[in-house]
Design a protein around this motif. Structure first.
Motif, PDB file in Angstrom:
ATOM      1  N   ARG A 185       0.881  -1.766   0.146  1.00 27.70           N
ATOM      2  CA  ARG A 185      -0.320   0.238  -0.268  1.00 27.70           C
ATOM      3  C   ARG A 185       0.724   1.569  -0.027  1.00 27.70           C
ATOM      4  NH1 ARG A 185      -5.821   0.556   3.195  1.00 27.70           N
ATOM      5  NH2 ARG A 185      -3.650   0.574   5.093  1.00 27.70           N
ATOM      6  N   LEU A 186       2.184   1.250  -0.632  1.00 35.50           N
ATOM      7  CA  LEU A 186       2.143   2.220  -0.866  1.00 35.50           C
ATOM      8  C   LEU A 186       1.266   3.276  -1.746  1.00 35.50           C
ATOM      9  CD1 LEU A 186       6.444   0.814  -1.867  1.00 35.50           C
ATOM     10  CD2 LEU A 186       5.121   0.921   0.604  1.00 35.50           C
ATOM     11  N   LEU A 187       1.695   4.590  -1.288  1.00 35.07           N
ATOM     12  CA  LEU A 187       0.914   5.530  -1.867  1.00 35.07           C
ATOM     13  C   LEU A 187       1.591   5.974  -3.480  1.00 35.07           C
ATOM     14  CD1 LEU A 187      -1.124   7.547   0.379  1.00 35.07           C
ATOM     15  CD2 LEU A 187      -1.753   6.213  -1.495  1.00 35.07           C
ATOM     16  N   ASP A 188       1.352   6.589  -4.664  1.00 41.01           N
ATOM     17  CA  ASP A 188       1.980   6.919  -5.763  1.00 41.01           C
ATOM     18  C   ASP A 188       2.038   8.506  -5.333  1.00 41.01           C
ATOM     19  OD1 ASP A 188       3.295   6.934  -8.028  1.00 41.01           O
ATOM     20  OD2 ASP A 188       1.198   7.245  -8.979  1.00 41.01           O
ATOM     21  N   GLN A 189       3.229   8.931  -5.106  1.00 41.54           N
ATOM     22  CA  GLN A 189       3.306  10.152  -4.036  1.00 41.54           C
ATOM     23  C   GLN A 189       4.563  10.163  -4.379  1.00 41.54           C
ATOM     24  OE1 GLN A 189       0.415  10.878  -0.896  1.00 41.54           O
ATOM     25  NE2 GLN A 189       2.688  10.393   0.590  1.00 41.54           N
ATOM     26  N   ALA A 190       4.985  11.141  -4.491  1.00 42.87           N
ATOM     27  CA  ALA A 190       6.777  12.034  -4.225  1.00 42.87           C
ATOM     28  C   ALA A 190       7.570  11.560  -3.120  1.00 42.87           C
ATOM     29  CB  ALA A 190       6.763  13.525  -5.149  1.00 42.87           C
ATOM     30  N   GLY A 191       8.361  11.520  -2.466  1.00 45.28           N
ATOM     31  CA  GLY A 191       8.823  11.624  -1.015  1.00 45.28           C
ATOM     32  C   GLY A 191       9.639  12.445  -1.171  1.00 45.28           C
ATOM     33  N   PRO A 192      10.676  11.790  -0.390  1.00 44.72           N
ATOM     34  CA  PRO A 192      11.972  12.712   0.059  1.00 44.72           C
ATOM     35  C   PRO A 192      13.202  12.276  -0.074  1.00 44.72           C
ATOM     36  CG  PRO A 192      11.564  11.805   2.111  1.00 44.72           C
ATOM     37  CD  PRO A 192      10.190  11.684   1.029  1.00 44.72           C
ATOM     38  N   ASP A 193      14.236  13.153  -0.701  1.00 44.26           N
ATOM     39  CA  ASP A 193      15.512  12.439  -1.354  1.00 44.26           C
ATOM     40  C   ASP A 193      16.668  12.416   0.016  1.00 44.26           C
ATOM     41  OD1 ASP A 193      16.231  15.292  -0.902  1.00 44.26           O
ATOM     42  OD2 ASP A 193      17.375  15.893  -2.125  1.00 44.26           O
ATOM     43  N   THR A 194      15.983  11.206  -0.085  1.00 47.05           N
ATOM     44  CA  THR A 194      16.632  11.088   1.656  1.00 47.05           C
ATOM     45  C   THR A 194      17.453  10.323   0.972  1.00 47.05           C
ATOM     46  OG1 THR A 194      14.978  10.751   2.969  1.00 47.05           O
ATOM     47  CG2 THR A 194      16.801   9.150   3.479  1.00 47.05           C
ATOM     48  N   VAL A 195      19.449  10.174   1.864  1.00 45.26           N
ATOM     49  CA  VAL A 195      19.765   9.165   1.140  1.00 45.26           C
ATOM     50  C   VAL A 195      19.851   7.689   1.770  1.00 45.26           C
ATOM     51  CG1 VAL A 195      22.618   9.399   1.586  1.00 45.26           C
ATOM     52  CG2 VAL A 195      21.408  11.426   0.848  1.00 45.26           C
ATOM     53  N   VAL A 196      19.907   6.913   0.898  1.00 46.16           N
ATOM     54  CA  VAL A 196      20.042   5.478   1.231  1.00 46.16           C
ATOM     55  C   VAL A 196      21.895   4.445   1.349  1.00 46.16           C
ATOM     56  CG1 VAL A 196      18.785   3.143   1.096  1.00 46.16           C
ATOM     57  CG2 VAL A 196      17.870   5.379   1.745  1.00 46.16           C
ATOM     58  N   ARG A 198      29.531   8.949   7.095  1.00 47.74           N
ATOM     59  CA  ARG A 198      30.231   9.901   6.820  1.00 47.74           C
ATOM     60  C   ARG A 198      29.535  10.876   5.544  1.00 47.74           C
ATOM     61  NH1 ARG A 198      34.752  10.252   3.500  1.00 47.74           N
ATOM     62  NH2 ARG A 198      35.007   8.376   3.918  1.00 47.74           N
ATOM     63  N   LEU A 199      29.146  10.019   4.197  1.00 48.32           N
ATOM     64  CA  LEU A 199      28.377  10.623   2.665  1.00 48.32           C
ATOM     65  C   LEU A 199      27.074  11.240   2.391  1.00 48.32           C
ATOM     66  CD1 LEU A 199      30.512   8.633   0.855  1.00 48.32           C
ATOM     67  CD2 LEU A 199      31.091  10.128   1.430  1.00 48.32           C
ATOM     68  N   GLY A 200      26.772  10.551   3.672  1.00 47.21           N
ATOM     69  CA  GLY A 200      25.067  11.514   3.887  1.00 47.21           C
ATOM     70  C   GLY A 200      23.779  10.765   4.043  1.00 47.21           C
ATOM     71  N   ALA A 201      24.331   9.213   4.582  1.00 48.11           N
ATOM     72  CA  ALA A 201      23.110   7.809   4.842  1.00 48.11           C
ATOM     73  C   ALA A 201      22.352   8.416   6.136  1.00 48.11           C
ATOM     74  CB  ALA A 201      23.438   6.649   4.309  1.00 48.11           C
ATOM     75  N   LYS A 202      21.252   7.985   6.187  1.00 42.92           N
ATOM     76  CA  LYS A 202      20.004   8.806   7.343  1.00 42.92           C
ATOM     77  C   LYS A 202      19.558   7.791   7.020  1.00 42.92           C
ATOM     78  CE  LYS A 202      20.534  12.835   8.521  1.00 42.92           C
ATOM     79  NZ  LYS A 202      21.485  13.576   9.172  1.00 42.92           N
ATOM     80  N   VAL A 203      19.828   5.929   6.307  1.00 44.89           N
ATOM     81  CA  VAL A 203      19.360   4.979   6.399  1.00 44.89           C
ATOM     82  C   VAL A 203      20.501   3.767   5.607  1.00 44.89           C
ATOM     83  CG1 VAL A 203      17.804   4.751   4.991  1.00 44.89           C
ATOM     84  CG2 VAL A 203      17.644   3.098   6.909  1.00 44.89           C
ATOM     85  N   VAL A 204      21.227   3.440   6.688  1.00 41.25           N
ATOM     86  CA  VAL A 204      22.129   2.301   5.356  1.00 41.25           C
ATOM     87  C   VAL A 204      21.793   0.827   5.837  1.00 41.25           C
ATOM     88  CG1 VAL A 204      24.682   1.365   5.736  1.00 41.25           C
ATOM     89  CG2 VAL A 204      23.890   3.295   7.070  1.00 41.25           C
ATOM     90  N   SER A 205      21.577   0.177   4.624  1.00 42.10           N
ATOM     91  CA  SER A 205      21.298  -1.335   4.689  1.00 42.10           C
ATOM     92  C   SER A 205      22.626  -2.334   4.561  1.00 42.10           C
ATOM     93  CB  SER A 205      20.613  -1.439   3.549  1.00 42.10           C
ATOM     94  OG  SER A 205      19.242  -2.861   3.028  1.00 42.10           O
ATOM     95  N   ASN A 206      22.502  -2.930   5.499  1.00 41.15           N
ATOM     96  CA  ASN A 206      23.147  -4.455   5.052  1.00 41.15           C
ATOM     97  C   ASN A 206      22.704  -6.005   5.237  1.00 41.15           C
ATOM     98  OD1 ASN A 206      25.563  -2.739   6.831  1.00 41.15           O
ATOM     99  ND2 ASN A 206      23.652  -2.653   8.078  1.00 41.15           N
ATOM    100  N   SER A 207      22.916  -6.135   4.062  1.00 42.81           N
ATOM    101  CA  SER A 207      21.902  -7.213   3.740  1.00 42.81           C
ATOM    102  C   SER A 207      22.725  -8.495   3.501  1.00 42.81           C
ATOM    103  CB  SER A 207      21.375  -7.225   2.336  1.00 42.81           C
ATOM    104  OG  SER A 207      22.269  -6.723   1.090  1.00 42.81           O
ATOM    105  N   TYR A 208      23.721  -9.070   4.203  1.00 43.87           N
ATOM    106  CA  TYR A 208      24.723  -9.932   4.343  1.00 43.87           C
ATOM    107  C   TYR A 208      24.732 -10.719   5.531  1.00 43.87           C
ATOM    108  CZ  TYR A 208      27.037  -5.980   5.538  1.00 43.87           C
ATOM    109  OH  TYR A 208      27.433  -4.547   6.676  1.00 43.87           O
ATOM    110  N   GLY A 209      25.487 -11.406   6.688  1.00 45.02           N
ATOM    111  CA  GLY A 209      24.941 -12.002   7.872  1.00 45.02           C
ATOM    112  C   GLY A 209      25.893 -12.931   7.816  1.00 45.02           C
TER     113      GLY A 209
END
Length: 376
Positions: free
Chosen positions: A65-76, A171-182
């Motif tokens: 249920r993700l609405l079709d609307q513009a979101g922020p330009d957050t750095v991921v 350091r490069l501005g990411a506000k959320v960081v994804s780690n898909s390893y373990g």
């Protein structure tokens, strides 16, 4: 009958995409290294047209249920090992297929650097890790088309190198960081735990692809939102239009090292329990030049970057932390069926919530799956 007819027509359905013909993208890791959490179906054993095979961005937008609307330009930020030489070009194909806006180096949306943060030299390439990178950026794009993406490539999957990629992404501005390893939790990886805790940053990690077992690092860290995996199916008879169950290979576990966070209150694990939330990890469509085009992939390597993208889209990336997931549990869709004991249908944990999905919190799917952005 429908599945048989589609298969006969040469089109691979999402259910077929998760068939046993799938294989691990990466080789077994050496001691002191993390495992990449992606499986794929080789083109040689597939029989379908050249279009997408598996769930695409439009399917995920509908299911969650993700609405079709513009979101922020957050750095991921994407923390990953090795170089994926065709990553930007492959991402362009994925985004064009699903009508997502371009995300390129030229327009400032896409950036790829080495673990020190420089554009060159990049580390050596790796076939399997490149597939994982492709999955990562595709799932962030599906969740947050407006987000900017910075991919930080480590020299190896070693714990020290991956820890540095984490710091560099921040350091490069990411506000959320994804780690898909373990990796299996233990003294060696936990020595780098501080690199996954940064003020003003939300850290997300895959729960693993080995079912109910020892807890996976870095997902097990109390500073990390641990994301489990589900299997998705269309269900025209339900109000949602979709059905979801625990993915049989999605990771869950009870930590032997990390103290129970005060915000986690399940009763059969005295320490940190994995996972916190979940999203689809089974049968995703991505485009990768190295395998000849579109392919179906699976793994909690899909669910973690997807959730990271949702944090980016919500506008709360950086302020949101694992405790908030539990405070907002009612804003997620509860997953109540399935288990992550591939060989025993829940026998491995005695039918307990640690490996069997049920009403309320369970370890394979956490508090549930996204219902729009309300929980993020």
């Amino acid at each position: 009958m429908l599945a048989a007819a589609v298969a006969a027509a040469g089109v691979l359905t999402p259910a077929a995409a998760a068939a046993p013909m799938s294989r691990q993208a990466c080789p077994e890791p050496a001691p002191g290294q993390a495992r990449c959490l992606t499986t794929y179906t080789p083109r040689a054993v597939r029989a379908f047209a050249d279009g997408p095979a598996g769930w695409g961005a439009a399917d995920l937008a509908s299911a969650y249920r993700l609405l079709d609307q513009a979101g922020p330009d957050t750095v991921v930020g994407i923390s990953i090992a090795f170089d994926a030489p065709n990553l930007e070009a492959d991402l362009a194909v994925y985004r064009a297929q699903y009508g997502l806006p371009p995300c390129t180096t030229a327009n400032g949306c896409f950036r790829k650097v080495n673990q020190q943060g420089a554009a060159a030299p990049l580390p050596p390439g790796s076939f399997g890790w490149a597939i994982e990178s492709t999955l990562d950026v595709s799932m962030v794009s599906a969740a947050c088309p407006s987000c900017r993406i910075v991919v930080v490539e480590g020299n190896s999957p070693g714990f020290a190198d991956l820890a540095e990629t984490e710091d560099t992404a921040v350091r490069l501005g990411a506000k959320v960081v994804s780690n898909s390893y373990g990796a299996r939790e233990g003294g060696a990886p936990l020595a780098y735990a501080s690199h996954y805790q940064h003020p003003g940053v939300t850290v997300v990690a895959s729960s693993g692809d080995s079912g109910f077992t020892a807890a996976s690092y870095p997902a097990v860290l109390a500073s990390t939102v641990a994301v489990g995996g589900t299997s998705l199916a269309r269900d025209p008879d339900s109000p949602r239009g979709w059905a979801e169950s625990a993915w049989q290979y999605g990771g869950s576990g009870c930590s032997a090292y990390i103290a129970k966070p005060r915000w986690q209150r399940d009763t059969h694990c005295g320490k940190r329990t994995v996972a916190d939330v979940a999203a689809v990890a089974d049968g995703l469509a991505v485009y990768n030049t190295d395998v000849g085009g579109w392919l179906p992939v699976s793994g909690t390597s899909a669910s973690a970057p997807f959730v990271a993208g949702l944090y980016g889209r919500s506008g709360r990336a950086g302020t949101a932390q694992p405790a908030d997931v539990y405070a907002d549990a009612a804003r997620f869709t509860d997953v109540t069926t399935g288990n992550n004991d591939p060989n025993g249908a829940g026998k491995k944990c005695g039918g307990d919530y640690l490996c069997v999905a049920g009403p309320g919190y369970d370890a394979p799917t956490g508090v549930g799956v996204p219902d729009g952005l309300s929980g993020f």
